[in-house]
Design an enzyme around this catalytic site. Structure first.
Site, PDB file in Angstrom:
ATOM      1  N   HIS A  45      -3.278   4.566   4.876  1.00  9.80           N
ATOM      2  CA  HIS A  45      -4.529   3.785   4.909  1.00  9.80           C
ATOM      3  C   HIS A  45      -5.662   4.546   4.218  1.00  9.80           C
ATOM      4  O   HIS A  45      -6.330   4.036   3.333  1.00  9.80           O
ATOM      5  CB  HIS A  45      -4.896   3.482   6.364  1.00  9.80           C
ATOM      6  CG  HIS A  45      -6.284   2.987   6.567  1.00  9.80           C
ATOM      7  ND1 HIS A  45      -6.750   1.814   6.009  1.00  9.80           N
ATOM      8  CD2 HIS A  45      -7.330   3.513   7.263  1.00  9.80           C
ATOM      9  CE1 HIS A  45      -8.019   1.641   6.366  1.00  9.80           C
ATOM     10  NE2 HIS A  45      -8.392   2.654   7.110  1.00  9.80           N
ATOM     11  N   TYR A  77       4.415   4.803  11.318  1.00  7.07           N
ATOM     12  CA  TYR A  77       4.623   3.363  11.497  1.00  7.07           C
ATOM     13  C   TYR A  77       5.461   2.701  10.407  1.00  7.07           C
ATOM     14  O   TYR A  77       5.616   1.487  10.417  1.00  7.07           O
ATOM     15  CB  TYR A  77       3.277   2.636  11.645  1.00  7.07           C
ATOM     16  CG  TYR A  77       2.256   2.934  10.567  1.00  7.07           C
ATOM     17  CD1 TYR A  77       2.295   2.274   9.332  1.00  7.07           C
ATOM     18  CD2 TYR A  77       1.248   3.875  10.780  1.00  7.07           C
ATOM     19  CE1 TYR A  77       1.367   2.543   8.343  1.00  7.07           C
ATOM     20  CE2 TYR A  77       0.307   4.151   9.799  1.00  7.07           C
ATOM     21  CZ  TYR A  77       0.363   3.482   8.588  1.00  7.07           C
ATOM     22  OH  TYR A  77      -0.560   3.748   7.614  1.00  7.07           O
ATOM     23  N   ARG A 123       0.863  -1.178   0.000  1.00 10.61           N
ATOM     24  CA  ARG A 123       0.000   0.000   0.000  1.00 10.61           C
ATOM     25  C   ARG A 123       0.900   1.229   0.000  1.00 10.61           C
ATOM     26  O   ARG A 123       1.456   1.608   1.016  1.00 10.61           O
ATOM     27  CB  ARG A 123      -0.875  -0.024   1.261  1.00 10.61           C
ATOM     28  CG  ARG A 123      -2.082   0.904   1.223  1.00 10.61           C
ATOM     29  CD  ARG A 123      -2.705   1.015   2.609  1.00 10.61           C
ATOM     30  NE  ARG A 123      -1.853   1.797   3.479  1.00 10.61           N
ATOM     31  CZ  ARG A 123      -1.748   1.625   4.797  1.00 10.61           C
ATOM     32  NH1 ARG A 123      -2.435   0.706   5.413  1.00 10.61           N
ATOM     33  NH2 ARG A 123      -0.942   2.400   5.506  1.00 10.61           N
TER      34      ARG A 123
END
Lengths: 334, 388
Positions: B282, B291, B278
């Site tokens: 998100h 992260y 990805r």
């Protein structure tokens, strides 16, 4: 008019017959659940269906309630009319995400393009000596979810009629079967069933003018017995059987309470957050100027459902109903 | 059981109460053919490209370019306040596009919220596909028009739907395959397990495509599962697991097509893990720098699905500069049109909120609809009781 030989039948037999008739009439009706095939269900409600219609129409599924309801959603998407059996009230909880996030909402979120005509049969309530997780009154959880119909029969006639109506409905219906009435009997002929009424109509089971007992499912026999006993006290009680918790028949209930001026709601479910609070509020909002006393509730205690050895203390019984009736401020009349 | 205990009793000298061994045990399915390959399958850079239909390769390329532009445009629309949220599939376009192209007319797609691109590549109007993400109350499209189930937000809950639909189609004798899409995070959900189990028991014509994009919002795969790979999970259900390079569009298409062939033949479901990444956060509301490192993202950018395919097709002379330019222009046209249409102020009727809750409106909803109608009328200065 021909006379049909009418023999006593149990609610369980009427439910079985309703499933059988629905499956015979409509090939899109499929039954699925745990042990519903060869065994005929732990309460034998699906007895004989797999033998008559085959395993593809009455299917023993893997033991997974979310999977049962989730696959039923897909089957309904493809034009089938699934009737799902949850083995016991508390065993239905794993299916709640499917029920709440998909079953209840699919019609709405697709603007009517994808209705889900699913019937979820749930044996519910106590009084049969079930150990823990086998006696919950889970109706309030379902009632709180817009998009579902929630119905529960209290008589053999209604068991047949309401289940036929639930299966025929294009909306999802949670069909709550009062376990302790499965073996209750009434004169009922499968060959001459009462006409099927649409879902959403309450019915007055006993006419009276002193006060209204508002109840449903397993508490109806309790209320009828209480009403008989109340005659000795000079009270002529009316008993309303809701039959459908959603949609709620405000008209029938309010009409009764306006006539009697007093009301007690009776159910096994917990009092706090239970259906009785909603019903009492609705009655009060509609009948305030006719009320001689606050609307009272007789409900299960706000405790986890007790074990078989103690459940008699929990379940609303005749005495507890009569005690509530006695508290309806009769002194104002004397 | 009965027979063996009788035979023990009949053995000369055997004590009547002597325990007997259990019935002979053997695995119910040979697990070996179900195991995924040790490394993700790749097609680009192999002879598989020469064997592939050039028309298919060019179509994959065109859809990838269009898909990347769609992702960029939708992300831009969130920044302009035209979309409430957008979970981008940037970097995952090979999976999205291959999924759409492998579907036949009669097949069904079960997308998650990150799979609007698959729906668009299947032919759904992008404005309709983005309706929910725009903040509207409905899914925006009739699922039966393109056989695309409504976008599912609760993770993995759409997988049992795919199984049930495929099962129903098979019971009716229809040749229909359901393609169910889910992410790596979704494989931890109970519904993933139940769907795969039902599918295998029923031998339903379903294909499960897991896009392992490395993260469930912020949580990496290592915190999600200890399985050797997500594809290995298939073995436990008795279905084959396949591992594929999710950025290799031809590889994803090929593995999906093989799984479809199995399903059509009545050989049951397949679980496919497509390893991808990805590239974006998100959603627009997420901050991925909290992260993961920029270096990791750059590594994956170098393995970009469009660059991979473009390089391969150019090298082989299947795609030329004109083809690249035409694909880019077509993507720009799509984006401009999407932008224009999304910039038009949507007209929502609050009264619609009551219309489709039930087939027949309940008396309670009728009362509440009247209440809102009166409030709207009062707000519009028309006095209570007036229709808008």
């Amino acid at each position: 008019m021909t006379t049909v030989a009418v023999k006593p039948a149990t609610m369980a037999q009427a439910l079985q017959r309703a499933l059988r008739d629905a499956m015979a009439e409509d090939p899109s009706v499929h039954v699925l659940g745990e042990d519903v095939g060869t065994l005929g269900g732990v309460f034998r409600i699906t007895d004989g269906l797999a033998a008559e219609f085959g395993d593809d129409r009455c299917t023993d599924t893997p033991l997974a309630e979310a999977g049962i309801l989730g696959t039923a959603v897909g089957m309904a998407m493809y034009g089938l009319r699934p009737v799902v059996e949850m083995q016991f009230d508390a065993f239905a909880y794993p299916s709640f995400e499917q029920l709440i996030s998909h079953v209840a909402k699919m019609r709405n979120r697709t603007r009517g393009a994808m209705p889900l005509p699913i019937t979820v049969r749930v044996p519910y309530g106590g009084g049969i000596g079930g150990v823990e997780h086998h006696s919950d009154s889970s109706e309030a959880y379902y009632m709180a979810t817009p998009g579902l119909h929630v119905v529960t029969p209290a008589t053999v006639d209604d068991a047949y009629g309401l289940l036929r109506a639930a299966i025929a409905s294009d909306d999802p219906v949670v069909f709550l079967e009062p376990k302790r009435l499965y073996w209750s009997k009434a004169s009922w002929s499968p060959d001459d069933p009462a006409p099927v009424e649409p879902i959403g109509r309450a019915v007055v089971r006993r006419r009276g003018n002193s006060a209204t007992l508002i109840t449903y499912g397993p508490s109806l026999p309790v209320c009828l017995e209480a009403a008989e006993a109340a005659r000795a006290e000079g009270w002529d009680l009316e008993v309303v059987d809701l039959r459908s918790l959603v949609p709620f028949d405000d008209a029938t209930v309010a009409d009764s309470v306006r006539r009697t001026g007093r009301a007690v709601v009776v159910h096994e479910s917990t009092g706090f957050g239970g259906p009785g609070g909603e019903i009492a509020a609705r009655v009060t909002e509609r009948c305030f100027h006719h009320l001689e006393a606050p609307v009272l509730r007789v409900a299960g205690f706000d405790i986890p459902y007790p074990p078989p050895m103690l459940e008699r203390h929990h379940l609303p019984g005749v005495d507890r109903v009569l005690d509530a009736v006695a508290r309806l401020q009769w002194e104002a009349e004397s | 059981m009965k027979k063996s205990s009788t035979s023990v009793q009949e053995l000369p000298g055997a004590a009547a109460d002597r325990p007997v061994p259990p019935p002979a045990w053997q695995p119910r399915t040979d697990p070996a053919p179900l195991l995924p390959d040790p490394a993700p399958y790749r097609a680009l850079g192999t002879d598989a490209v020469a064997a592939a239909d050039p028309g298919l390769l060019l179509r994959l390329y065109g859809e990838l370019v269009r898909g990347r532009r769609y992702n960029a445009q939708a992300t831009a629309l969130t920044k302009q306040g035209r979309l409430a949220v957008y979970p981008s599939s940037t970097g995952q376009e090979a999976c999205e596009v291959a999924a759409a192209l492998v579907l036949r007319e009669q097949d069904w797609l079960f997308p998650s919220y990150r799979d609007t691109l698959a729906a668009v590549a299947r032919g759904l109007d992008p404005v309709q596909a983005l309706t929910l993400l725009r903040g509207d109350w409905h899914t925006g499209y009739d699922p039966y028009e393109h056989r695309i189930a409504p976008l599912s937000t609760p993770l993995a809950t759409q997988l049992p739907h795919a199984v049930g639909l495929a099962h129903a189609a098979r019971l009716k004798g229809d040749d229909v395959v359901a393609l169910a899409m889910v992410g790596d995070g979704g494989t931890s959900e109970g519904d993933f397990h139940e769907a795969l189990n039902f599918a295998a028991v029923w031998q339903a014509p379903v294909v499960f495509l897991v896009q392992n994009n490395g993260f469930a919002i912020s949580v990496p795969l290592a915190k999600q599962t200890a399985a050797p790979s997500l594809a290995h999970k298939a073995v436990g259900y008795g279905m084959p697991g396949r591992l594929v390079d999710g950025n290799d569009a031809l590889a994803v298409y090929t593995v999906l097509r093989d799984a479809f062939t199995r399903a059509v033949r009545g050989e049951g479901p397949t679980l496919i893990e497509a390893v991808t990444y990805r590239i974006e956060a998100h959603t627009n509301a997420d901050d991925a720098t909290r992260y993961r490192s920029g270096g990791e993202v750059e590594t994956w950018r170098a393995h970009d699905p469009i660059r991979l395919l473009e390089h391969e097709l150019t090298e082989r002379g299947i795609l030329d500069e004109d083809g690249v330019r035409e694909a880019a222009e077509a993507a720009e046209t799509m984006a401009a049109r999407l932008r224009d249409r999304m910039n038009a102020e949507p007209v929502l009727d609050p009264m619609d909120l009551f219309t489709h809750v039930y087939a027949d409106q309940t008396s309670q909803l009728r009362e509440q609809a009247e209440q809102l109608r009166a409030e709207l009328a009062a707000a519009a200065g028309e006095g209570p009781g007036e229709v808008r």
